[in-house]
Motif scaffolding. Structure first.
Motif, PDB file in Angstrom:
ATOM      1  N   ALA A 194       0.814  -1.211   0.000  1.00 32.44           N
ATOM      2  CA  ALA A 194       0.000   0.000   0.000  1.00 32.44           C
ATOM      3  C   ALA A 194       0.846   1.260   0.000  1.00 32.44           C
ATOM      4  N   GLU A 195       2.031   1.211   0.617  1.00 34.65           N
ATOM      5  CA  GLU A 195       2.892   2.388   0.664  1.00 34.65           C
ATOM      6  C   GLU A 195       4.341   1.978   0.883  1.00 34.65           C
ATOM      7  N   VAL A 196       5.238   2.842   0.438  1.00 37.01           N
ATOM      8  CA  VAL A 196       6.671   2.628   0.595  1.00 37.01           C
ATOM      9  C   VAL A 196       7.271   3.897   1.193  1.00 37.01           C
ATOM     10  N   THR A 197       7.997   3.753   2.290  1.00 33.45           N
ATOM     11  CA  THR A 197       8.628   4.915   2.920  1.00 33.45           C
ATOM     12  C   THR A 197      10.115   4.649   3.139  1.00 33.45           C
ATOM     13  N   THR A 198      10.919   5.678   2.918  1.00 35.93           N
ATOM     14  CA  THR A 198      12.356   5.588   3.171  1.00 35.93           C
ATOM     15  C   THR A 198      12.633   6.065   4.586  1.00 35.93           C
ATOM     16  N   VAL A 209      20.716   2.002   2.465  1.00 35.66           N
ATOM     17  CA  VAL A 209      19.334   2.409   2.210  1.00 35.66           C
ATOM     18  C   VAL A 209      18.436   1.600   3.146  1.00 35.66           C
ATOM     19  N   ALA A 210      17.427   2.260   3.729  1.00 37.24           N
ATOM     20  CA  ALA A 210      16.456   1.573   4.586  1.00 37.24           C
ATOM     21  C   ALA A 210      15.054   1.944   4.115  1.00 37.24           C
ATOM     22  N   VAL A 211      14.203   0.945   3.937  1.00 35.73           N
ATOM     23  CA  VAL A 211      12.862   1.147   3.394  1.00 35.73           C
ATOM     24  C   VAL A 211      11.853   0.334   4.198  1.00 35.73           C
ATOM     25  N   THR A 212      10.678   0.915   4.418  1.00 39.94           N
ATOM     26  CA  THR A 212       9.581   0.188   5.057  1.00 39.94           C
ATOM     27  C   THR A 212       8.458  -0.009   4.046  1.00 39.94           C
ATOM     28  N   LEU A 213       7.988  -1.242   3.930  1.00 39.89           N
ATOM     29  CA  LEU A 213       6.868  -1.573   3.053  1.00 39.89           C
ATOM     30  C   LEU A 213       5.615  -1.761   3.906  1.00 39.89           C
ATOM     31  N   GLY A 214       4.573  -1.025   3.580  1.00 40.10           N
ATOM     32  CA  GLY A 214       3.295  -1.199   4.267  1.00 40.10           C
ATOM     33  C   GLY A 214       2.415  -2.131   3.470  1.00 40.10           C
ATOM     34  N   VAL A 215       2.166  -3.316   3.996  1.00 37.84           N
ATOM     35  CA  VAL A 215       1.438  -4.359   3.263  1.00 37.84           C
ATOM     36  C   VAL A 215      -0.043  -4.308   3.610  1.00 37.84           C
ATOM     37  N   ASP A 216      -0.888  -4.318   2.591  1.00 38.66           N
ATOM     38  CA  ASP A 216      -2.336  -4.313   2.799  1.00 38.66           C
ATOM     39  C   ASP A 216      -2.761  -5.671   3.352  1.00 38.66           C
ATOM     40  N   ASP A 220      -7.229  -1.795   9.479  1.00 35.67           N
ATOM     41  CA  ASP A 220      -7.087  -0.340   9.498  1.00 35.67           C
ATOM     42  C   ASP A 220      -5.641   0.086   9.258  1.00 35.67           C
ATOM     43  N   ALA A 221      -4.691  -0.701   9.761  1.00 33.41           N
ATOM     44  CA  ALA A 221      -3.271  -0.383   9.589  1.00 33.41           C
ATOM     45  C   ALA A 221      -2.611  -1.422   8.688  1.00 33.41           C
ATOM     46  N   MET A 248       0.770  -8.725  11.795  1.00 34.25           N
ATOM     47  CA  MET A 248      -0.636  -8.989  12.045  1.00 34.25           C
ATOM     48  C   MET A 248      -1.407  -7.752  12.498  1.00 34.25           C
ATOM     49  N   THR A 249      -0.721  -6.799  13.157  1.00 34.26           N
ATOM     50  CA  THR A 249      -1.409  -5.654  13.755  1.00 34.26           C
ATOM     51  C   THR A 249      -1.119  -4.323  13.091  1.00 34.26           C
TER      52      THR A 249
END
Length: 268
Positions: A194-198, A209-216, A220-221, A248-249
Motif C-alpha cells: 500500500a505504501e513505501v517509505t524511506t 538504504v532503509a525502506v519500510t513496506l506497508g502491506v495491505d 485499518d493499519a 498482524m497488527t
C-alpha cells in the motif's frame, strides 16, 4: 489476504514461537545446559571471518569468499542463524514480478533476492525471540508472557566494479518512484504493497538504504516489512525483516541492529 510472502513469514515466526514454548515447558538437564553454554561461549570466541583487505577495490568476491564472510552463529549473541536457507524461503528471481517494473528492486529485496546482476551471492536467515510480561492476564488471573518473534532474510552479493553502487542507486530510485504502492507477484500469489517509505539507514558501511513496506492486510493499519541494504566496497548486504506481531497488527517494530552490525563488521 492471499499472499505467499506474508503467509511464509507468519508461519515461520509461529513455528519459532512454538519451539520456544516447548523448550521452556520441557526444560533441560543441568548437564545439557552446561554443554550448551560451553559451546555457545566457544562459538562466540571463534574469530569471525573478514573480507580480504588486500583485495583490489571493486573486485567481486567469489561465492566461496562470500561464504567465509557471511553471517554465522558465532557472530550473534542471540537468535539462531540458518546457513542453509529452506526451500520455502529460497525464492528464485524468476518467481517474482511487479505490476510496475520500476518497483521490482523492492520486491527482490523483500524476497532476499540479490539486486541487479551480481557476480555471486549467498543467503542466510536469522530468527530471534524476546519475552515480556503481557498487559493481559490469564483466565485465572495469572501473569502471561508475550513472545515477540523477529525474522531476517539476508542476501550477501558481490559485484564487478561499480555494480554494487548502481544496484543500490536503483533500489533508492524504486523507493521514491513506488511510494504510492505497487503489487508484487510471488509464484501464483499476489502481495499488495500500500505504501513505501524511506527511513534512516544504519551506519557502518560505505552507504546504505532503509525502506519500510506497508502491506495491505485488510485492516485499518498496514502490516510492516522492512528492508535494509548496506554497501561495503563491491558487496551488498541486504536484510529483509519481519516481526510477527507487526505483520498482524500494523504496529511498528525495530529491525535488530545487532544482526546488521555483525554482518557488516565481517565485511571489513
Amino acid at each position: 489476504m492471499k499472499s505467499t510472502v506474508v503467509r511464509r513469514a507468519a508461519l515461520t515466526a509461529s513455528a519459532a514461537a512454538l519451539t520456544l514454548l516447548a523448550t521452556a515447558c520441557g526444560g533441560s538437564s543441568d548437564d545439557d545446559g552446561a554443554a550448551g553454554d560451553a559451546k555457545a561461549k566457544a562459538d562466540r570466541s571463534a574469530p569471525a571471518g573478514k573480507a580480504d583487505e588486500s583485495a583490489p577495490e571493486g573486485k567481486a568476491l567469489t561465492a566461496a569468499e562470500l561464504e567465509k564472510v557471511a553471517l554465522a552463529q558465532a557472530d550473534v549473541e542471540n537468535g539462531e542463524v540458518t546457513t542453509k536457507v529452506p526451500a520455502k524461503d529460497d525464492i528464485a528471481k524468476d518467481q517474482v514480478s511487479t505490476d510496475d517494473e520500476a518497483c521490482l528492486p523492492l520486491a527482490h529485496a523483500q524476497a532476499a533476492i540479490a539486486q541487479g546482476e551480481p557476480a555471486a551471492n549467498v543467503k542466510r536467515s536469522w530468527t530471534g525471540q524476546t519475552e515480556s510480561q503481557s498487559e493481559s492476564s490469564g483466565s485465572d488471573g495469572q501473569d502471561m508472557t508475550t513472545i515477540d518473534v523477529n525474522k531476517i532474510m539476508l542476501n550477501l552479493a558481490s559485484y564487478e566494479a561499480g555494480g554494487a553502487e548502481q544496484a543500490l542507486t536503483a533500489l533508492s530510485a524504486a523507493a521514491e518512484k513506488c511510494a504510492g504502492g505497487f503489487t508484487a507477484t510471488v509464484g501464483s500469489d499476489e502481495l499488495r504493497i500500500a505504501e513505501v517509505t524511506t527511513t534512516a539507514a544504519p551506519d557502518g558501511g560505505d552507504e546504505a538504504v532503509a525502506v519500510t513496506l506497508g502491506v495491505d492486510i485488510g485492516k485499518d493499519a498496514n502490516g510492516l516489512m522492512k528492508i535494509v541494504v548496506v554497501r561495503k566496497g563491491s558487496t551488498l548486504a541486504s536484510f529483509s525483516a519481519v516481526n510477527l506481531s507487526a505483520m498482524m497488527t500494523g504496529a511498528d517494530f525495530e529491525v535488530p541492529t545487532a544482526v546488521i552490525d555483525a554482518q557488516v563488521a565481517k565485511l571489513g
